[in-house]
Design an enzyme around this catalytic site. Structure first.
Site, PDB file in Angstrom:
ATOM      1  N   ASP A   1      -4.051   4.109  10.266  1.00 23.61           N
ATOM      2  CA  ASP A   1      -3.199   4.885   9.357  1.00 23.61           C
ATOM      3  C   ASP A   1      -1.872   4.132   9.189  1.00 23.61           C
ATOM      4  OD1 ASP A   1      -2.583   8.400   9.017  1.00 23.61           O
ATOM      5  OD2 ASP A   1      -1.212   6.795   8.444  1.00 23.61           O
TER       6      ASP A   1
ATOM      7  N   ASP B   1      -4.117   5.843   2.676  1.00 27.31           N
ATOM      8  CA  ASP B   1      -3.588   5.017   3.775  1.00 27.31           C
ATOM      9  C   ASP B   1      -4.305   5.159   5.107  1.00 27.31           C
ATOM     10  OD1 ASP B   1      -2.490   7.325   4.986  1.00 27.31           O
ATOM     11  OD2 ASP B   1      -0.701   6.214   5.583  1.00 27.31           O
ATOM     12  N   GLU B   2      -5.496   5.761   5.081  1.00 22.97           N
ATOM     13  CA  GLU B   2      -6.236   5.947   6.333  1.00 22.97           C
ATOM     14  C   GLU B   2      -7.648   5.458   6.179  1.00 22.97           C
ATOM     15  OE1 GLU B   2      -6.780   9.884   8.091  1.00 22.97           O
ATOM     16  OE2 GLU B   2      -5.083  10.464   6.863  1.00 22.97           O
TER      17      GLU B   2
END
Ligand code: TTP
Ligand code: MG
Length: 362
Positions: A9, A107-108
């Site tokens: 992340d 974003d993960e």
């Protein structure tokens, strides 16, 4: 079989990209989101740097409140094109390490390294490599967690942010987590926390100690799930969405049958949001939208509309559903259940571009 799951992340993602492009911002409270207009602005914070978090600022906070708490912060409007590009670059790096890859949001991502590494130490080396490639090639930092399950890996990646690397093994995770607040578990927010604390459950150790039967009695299905997460019993696979899946649907039964349109609308909106989260998570677009409606007495109808093009649009789905609903608006019978189904699916692993648009509400 022992599983090695990696979750990563990005650290304060949107803010990190801005700081990368303007190093003068480093070390300062940087806030990305709506224009604060000297405290009169509307809208919310998208994200902020860790320095800004020290003032109590966080994603989703009204920008006016942020300005009161941190008037000297650096407030910037989001640059979605830049974030899209950075997100694609990061995901390309991560995806290279395993076919078994699942991106979540912008974003993960998860990677299953079970077939690639023989033990946690090897997985740790992969994690370090991913971190340094992202730092060198994209210019931002990412935190990584490695664990035997997806949920523990996600907890691990959040353990030492920013730029953290945390490994939970089957032997150490209970010890490392026992004193941590229950809110470290994804899915336990402020409201759930209050319910848990009322039963004397404050730490993850408390959950582990509580018999599963009690967790189910106290908190139902959610209690069952949380207990399994805390005890490392989450069997979900990375890439849980199978390309063979034909449709995504959800439905809700009213606790009492109703003719109140507002109540029906609010249920439809809730279902639509839930389905939308799934399509975002799995990068799915769709052409066919169906409404299911069941009246008192179990008469059930489905109505569908197929578009000429694939979409991924919460508002469009709601509009189509409400159009389909019109046919029933003169029906005097009470409604027992409503449901939405999306079919004619297409999985777009590569269409990451769109996903940041989901945050356009800033
Ligand atoms: P997050 O990973 O939740 O947050 P983050 O990366 O900024 O911070 P952290 O270091 O704690 O992981 O979300 C990723 C990006 O998504 C974030 O940079 C901005 C965007 N976002 C919003 O626009 N609004 C929101 O409410 C959230 C939660 C995120
Ligand atoms: Mg992040």
């Amino acid at each position: 079989m022992k599983r090695l799951i990696l979750h990563c992340d990005l650290d304060c993602f949107f803010a990190a990209v801005e700081i990368r492009d303007n190093p003068e911002l480093r070390g300062k409270p940087v806030i990305i989101g709506a224009d604060p207009k000297e405290g009169k602005g509307r809208g919310v914070i998208s994200t902020c740097s860790y320095e800004a978090r020290e003032f109590g600022l966080h994603s989703g906070m009204p920008i006016s409140q942020a300005f009161q708490r941190c008037p000297n912060g650096i407030y910037l409007k989001p640059n979605f094109n830049k974030y899209n590009l950075a997100s694609s670059q990061v995901m390309e790096i991560v995806e290279n390490y395993s076919q078994n890859f699942q991106q979540v949001g912008s974003d993960e991502a998860y990677l299953d390294l079970s077939d690639i590494c023989i033990n946690f130490n090897e997985a740790k080396e992969v994690a370090k490599e991913i971190q340094s490639k992202i730092r060198n090639n994209v210019g931002i930092t990412i935190s990584v967690g490695i664990a035997p399950t997806k949920s523990l890996a996600k907890i691990a990646s959040d353990f030492k942010k920013p730029n953290g690397l945390t490994v939970f093994t089957p032997d150490n995770f209970k010890f490392l987590l026992k004193d941590k607040n229950i809110t470290c578990i994804p899915g336990i927010g402020k409201k759930t926390k209050i319910k848990f604390v009322k039963k004397g459950i404050k730490t993850i150790g408390d959950i582990i100690k509580t018999p599963l039967a009690d967790m189910i009695t106290f908190f139902g299905k959610h209690g069952d799930w949380i207990w399994k997460v805390a005890n490392g019993l989450d069997n979900r696979k990375v890439m849980e969405f199978h390309a063979s899946r034909k449709s995504i649907s959800a439905e809700r039964t009213f606790s009492t049958d109703t003719i109140d349109f507002n109540e029906i609308l609010s249920k439809i909106t809730e279902i639509n949001k839930k389905i939308y989260r799934t399509v975002i998570k799995h990068h799915i677009t769709y052409k066919t939208i169906s409404l299911k409606i069941r009246f008192k007495g179990f008469q059930t109808y489905t109505r569908s509309k197929t578009l000429n093009y694939y979409i991924q649009d919460e508002h469009k789905v709601l509009k189509v559903i409400l159009d389909l609903f019109k046919e029933f608006s003169n029906n005097k019978k009470k409604v027992r259940l409503v449901g939405i189904k999306l079919s004619n699916l297409e999985k777009n692993i590569r269409t990451r571009q769109k996903f940041i648009l989901n945050y356009i509400y800033v």
